[in-house]
Design a protein around this motif. Structure first.
Motif, mmCIF file in Angstrom:
data_model
loop_
_atom_site.group_PDB
_atom_site.id
_atom_site.type_symbol
_atom_site.label_atom_id
_atom_site.label_comp_id
_atom_site.label_asym_id
_atom_site.label_seq_id
_atom_site.Cartn_x
_atom_site.Cartn_y
_atom_site.Cartn_z
ATOM 1 N N LEU A 79 0.832 -1.199 0.000
ATOM 2 C CA LEU A 79 0.000 0.000 0.000
ATOM 3 C C LEU A 79 0.868 1.251 0.000
ATOM 4 C CD1 LEU A 79 -3.056 0.489 0.062
ATOM 5 C CD2 LEU A 79 -2.901 0.697 2.547
ATOM 6 N N LYS A 80 0.589 2.161 -0.934
ATOM 7 C CA LYS A 80 1.341 3.412 -1.041
ATOM 8 C C LYS A 80 0.464 4.567 -0.570
ATOM 9 C CE LYS A 80 4.372 1.908 -4.787
ATOM 10 N NZ LYS A 80 3.963 0.497 -4.684
ATOM 11 N N PHE A 81 0.949 5.284 0.421
ATOM 12 C CA PHE A 81 0.190 6.392 0.999
ATOM 13 C C PHE A 81 0.614 7.721 0.377
ATOM 14 C CE2 PHE A 81 0.058 3.077 4.256
ATOM 15 C CZ PHE A 81 -1.304 3.041 4.530
ATOM 16 N N PRO A 82 -0.224 8.755 0.501
ATOM 17 C CA PRO A 82 0.154 10.073 -0.001
ATOM 18 C C PRO A 82 1.463 10.552 0.630
ATOM 19 C CG PRO A 82 -2.173 10.024 0.600
ATOM 20 C CD PRO A 82 -1.585 8.746 1.101
ATOM 21 N N GLU A 83 2.277 11.237 -0.153
ATOM 22 C CA GLU A 83 3.527 11.790 0.371
ATOM 23 C C GLU A 83 3.253 13.022 1.229
ATOM 24 O OE1 GLU A 83 6.331 12.525 -2.684
ATOM 25 O OE2 GLU A 83 6.343 10.462 -3.437
ATOM 26 N N HIS A 84 2.174 13.724 0.911
ATOM 27 C CA HIS A 84 1.833 14.937 1.643
ATOM 28 C C HIS A 84 0.341 14.937 1.956
ATOM 29 C CE1 HIS A 84 5.790 16.426 0.512
ATOM 30 N NE2 HIS A 84 5.500 16.159 -0.756
ATOM 31 N N TYR A 85 -0.030 15.641 3.023
ATOM 32 C CA TYR A 85 -1.427 15.804 3.410
ATOM 33 C C TYR A 85 -1.723 17.300 3.482
ATOM 34 C CZ TYR A 85 -1.439 10.820 4.567
ATOM 35 O OH TYR A 85 -1.360 9.442 4.503
ATOM 36 N N PRO A 86 -2.023 17.931 2.319
ATOM 37 C CA PRO A 86 -2.232 19.374 2.287
ATOM 38 C C PRO A 86 -3.463 19.801 3.078
ATOM 39 C CG PRO A 86 -2.907 18.392 0.216
ATOM 40 C CD PRO A 86 -2.235 17.299 1.016
ATOM 41 N N VAL A 87 -3.451 21.013 3.587
ATOM 42 C CA VAL A 87 -4.580 21.538 4.357
ATOM 43 C C VAL A 87 -5.096 22.811 3.709
ATOM 44 C CG1 VAL A 87 -3.787 20.504 6.513
ATOM 45 C CG2 VAL A 87 -3.042 22.815 5.916
ATOM 46 N N SER A 88 -6.332 23.167 4.049
ATOM 47 C CA SER A 88 -7.011 24.359 3.510
ATOM 48 C C SER A 88 -7.046 24.328 1.985
ATOM 49 C CB SER A 88 -6.333 25.635 3.998
ATOM 50 O OG SER A 88 -6.362 25.722 5.387
ATOM 51 N N ARG A 89 -7.272 23.155 1.439
ATOM 52 C CA ARG A 89 -7.249 22.994 -0.016
ATOM 53 C C ARG A 89 -8.398 22.095 -0.478
ATOM 54 N NH1 ARG A 89 -3.691 26.091 0.938
ATOM 55 N NH2 ARG A 89 -1.643 26.334 -0.069
ATOM 56 N N LEU A 90 -8.929 22.396 -1.646
ATOM 57 C CA LEU A 90 -9.791 21.464 -2.357
ATOM 58 C C LEU A 90 -8.861 20.471 -3.026
ATOM 59 C CD1 LEU A 90 -12.788 20.928 -3.267
ATOM 60 C CD2 LEU A 90 -12.185 22.130 -5.383
ATOM 61 N N ILE A 91 -9.000 19.170 -2.734
ATOM 62 C CA ILE A 91 -7.979 18.220 -3.179
ATOM 63 C C ILE A 91 -8.467 17.185 -4.184
ATOM 64 C CG2 ILE A 91 -6.621 18.493 -1.071
ATOM 65 C CD1 ILE A 91 -7.786 15.834 -0.088
ATOM 66 N N GLY A 92 -9.764 17.059 -4.399
ATOM 67 C CA GLY A 92 -10.241 16.078 -5.366
ATOM 68 C C GLY A 92 -11.706 15.744 -5.160
ATOM 69 N N CYS A 93 -12.119 14.579 -5.629
ATOM 70 C CA CYS A 93 -13.523 14.191 -5.515
ATOM 71 C C CYS A 93 -13.650 12.677 -5.536
ATOM 72 C CB CYS A 93 -14.356 14.806 -6.638
ATOM 73 S SG CYS A 93 -13.918 14.213 -8.289
ATOM 74 N N MET A 139 -8.836 27.177 -0.453
ATOM 75 C CA MET A 139 -10.174 27.695 -0.211
ATOM 76 C C MET A 139 -10.577 27.401 1.227
ATOM 77 S SD MET A 139 -12.728 24.926 -2.058
ATOM 78 C CE MET A 139 -14.013 24.982 -0.801
ATOM 79 N N ARG A 140 -11.641 28.015 1.650
ATOM 80 C CA ARG A 140 -12.192 27.808 2.983
ATOM 81 C C ARG A 140 -13.322 26.791 2.912
ATOM 82 N NH1 ARG A 140 -15.422 32.359 6.605
ATOM 83 N NH2 ARG A 140 -15.979 30.992 8.331
ATOM 84 N N GLY A 141 -13.464 25.981 3.955
ATOM 85 C CA GLY A 141 -14.529 25.001 3.990
ATOM 86 C C GLY A 141 -15.639 25.381 4.946
ATOM 87 N N TYR A 142 -16.704 24.573 4.930
ATOM 88 C CA TYR A 142 -17.855 24.796 5.793
ATOM 89 C C TYR A 142 -18.302 23.476 6.396
ATOM 90 C CZ TYR A 142 -18.100 29.300 3.424
ATOM 91 O OH TYR A 142 -17.802 30.546 2.927
ATOM 92 N N GLN A 143 -19.175 23.536 7.363
ATOM 93 C CA GLN A 143 -19.732 22.336 7.964
ATOM 94 C C GLN A 143 -20.758 21.698 7.030
ATOM 95 O OE1 GLN A 143 -21.324 23.251 11.803
ATOM 96 N NE2 GLN A 143 -19.368 23.921 12.662
#
Length: 255
Positions: A79-93, A139-143
């Motif tokens: 299993l290969k995990f992400p190298e980075h875990y970015p924050v405050s970002r839209l990252i995919g779907c 971007m900023r997120g919401y609940q």
């Protein structure tokens, strides 16, 4: 960036904010189940936004250990995990194809054992077809579930890249003509309730039990740290609804 609209059913380009590392694990196709204390209000594409809190190394390690053990049950050992875990970002779907109660997922023999063991929450959103953004959008997120702004959506659609999941999953719909046929309670009549869950609890290896316990502990600790920090704008795992009722914690009760 977007409008809070959970509960009104008016979702044109729905997005969900999650804390790391859970957000990237979902977008990379490692996490197949998104657990919540409330059922999914949608089927179809769900955009994933990573909240602003930087995950600590202990949380990342606990969650990676958890998924490493789950995948080994189904024969995946590299299993290969992400190298980075970015924050405050839209990252995919991902594509949400249905939602089940945890006891239904735990007893559903039509899906791999590792997937069944992900159902540690009240409601389990079933996710397929992960895609990641080559360049995550700040971007900023919401609940809750909310709609992306059109300008963000247009840019995101141009930057999507399919993800080669380590064990692609296709959840079988009871009625292929009805995208909402996998709903909480839809599988109850055809399942041997509790059989797989009890076997998992009693017969799993000590290593797997430790991984599950570690994932639970990491989620709980993460929630406590998040809720104690006044600087966090979005309280993802362990968040509260607009009415103030606590929604739960990631993995144990994802948001």
């Amino acid at each position: 960036m977007g409008s809070r609209s959970r509960g009104d059913g008016n979702y044109t380009n729905p997005c969900l904010t999650m804390h790391q590392p859970w957000a990237s694990l979902l977008v990379y196709g490692i996490k197949r189940i998104e657990g919540r204390s409330w059922p999914s209000p949608i089927t179809g594409r769900l955009w994933i936004h990573a909240a602003g809190k930087v995950p600590d190394p202990e949380t990342i390690k606990a969650m990676e250990d958890f998924y490493r053990q789950l995948y080994e049950l189904d024969g995946v050992t590299d299993l290969k995990f992400p190298e980075h875990y970015p924050v405050s970002r839209l990252i995919g779907c991902v594509e949400v194809v249905g939602c089940l109660k945890s006891e239904e997922l735990a007893s559903w023999e039509d899906v791999p054992q590792g997937v069944r063991l992900e159902g540690l929450t009240a409601f389990c959103w079933l996710c397929e077809k992960p895609q990641k953004l080559l360049i995550p959008f700040e971007m900023r997120g919401y609940q809750g579930v909310y709609n992306l702004e059109r300008r963000v959506l247009e840019g995101a659609l141009r930057g999507l890249s399919p993800v080669e999941a380590p064990l692609p999953i296709k959840f079988p719909l009871p009625d292929p003509r009805n995208p909402f046929s996998l709903t909480p309670g839809s599988l109850v009549n055809g399942l041997n309730k509790g059989s797989i869950k009890s076997k998992t609890e009693e017969d799993s290896s000590p290593t797997l039990k430790a991984a599950i316990a570690g994932a639970r502990a990491a989620a709980t600790q993460f929630s406590k740290k998040t809720n104690s920090s006044p600087a966090v704008v979005f309280q993802g795992q362990g968040s509260r609804t607009r009415s103030g009722a606590k929604e739960g914690v990631q993995i144990l009760d994802n948001e």
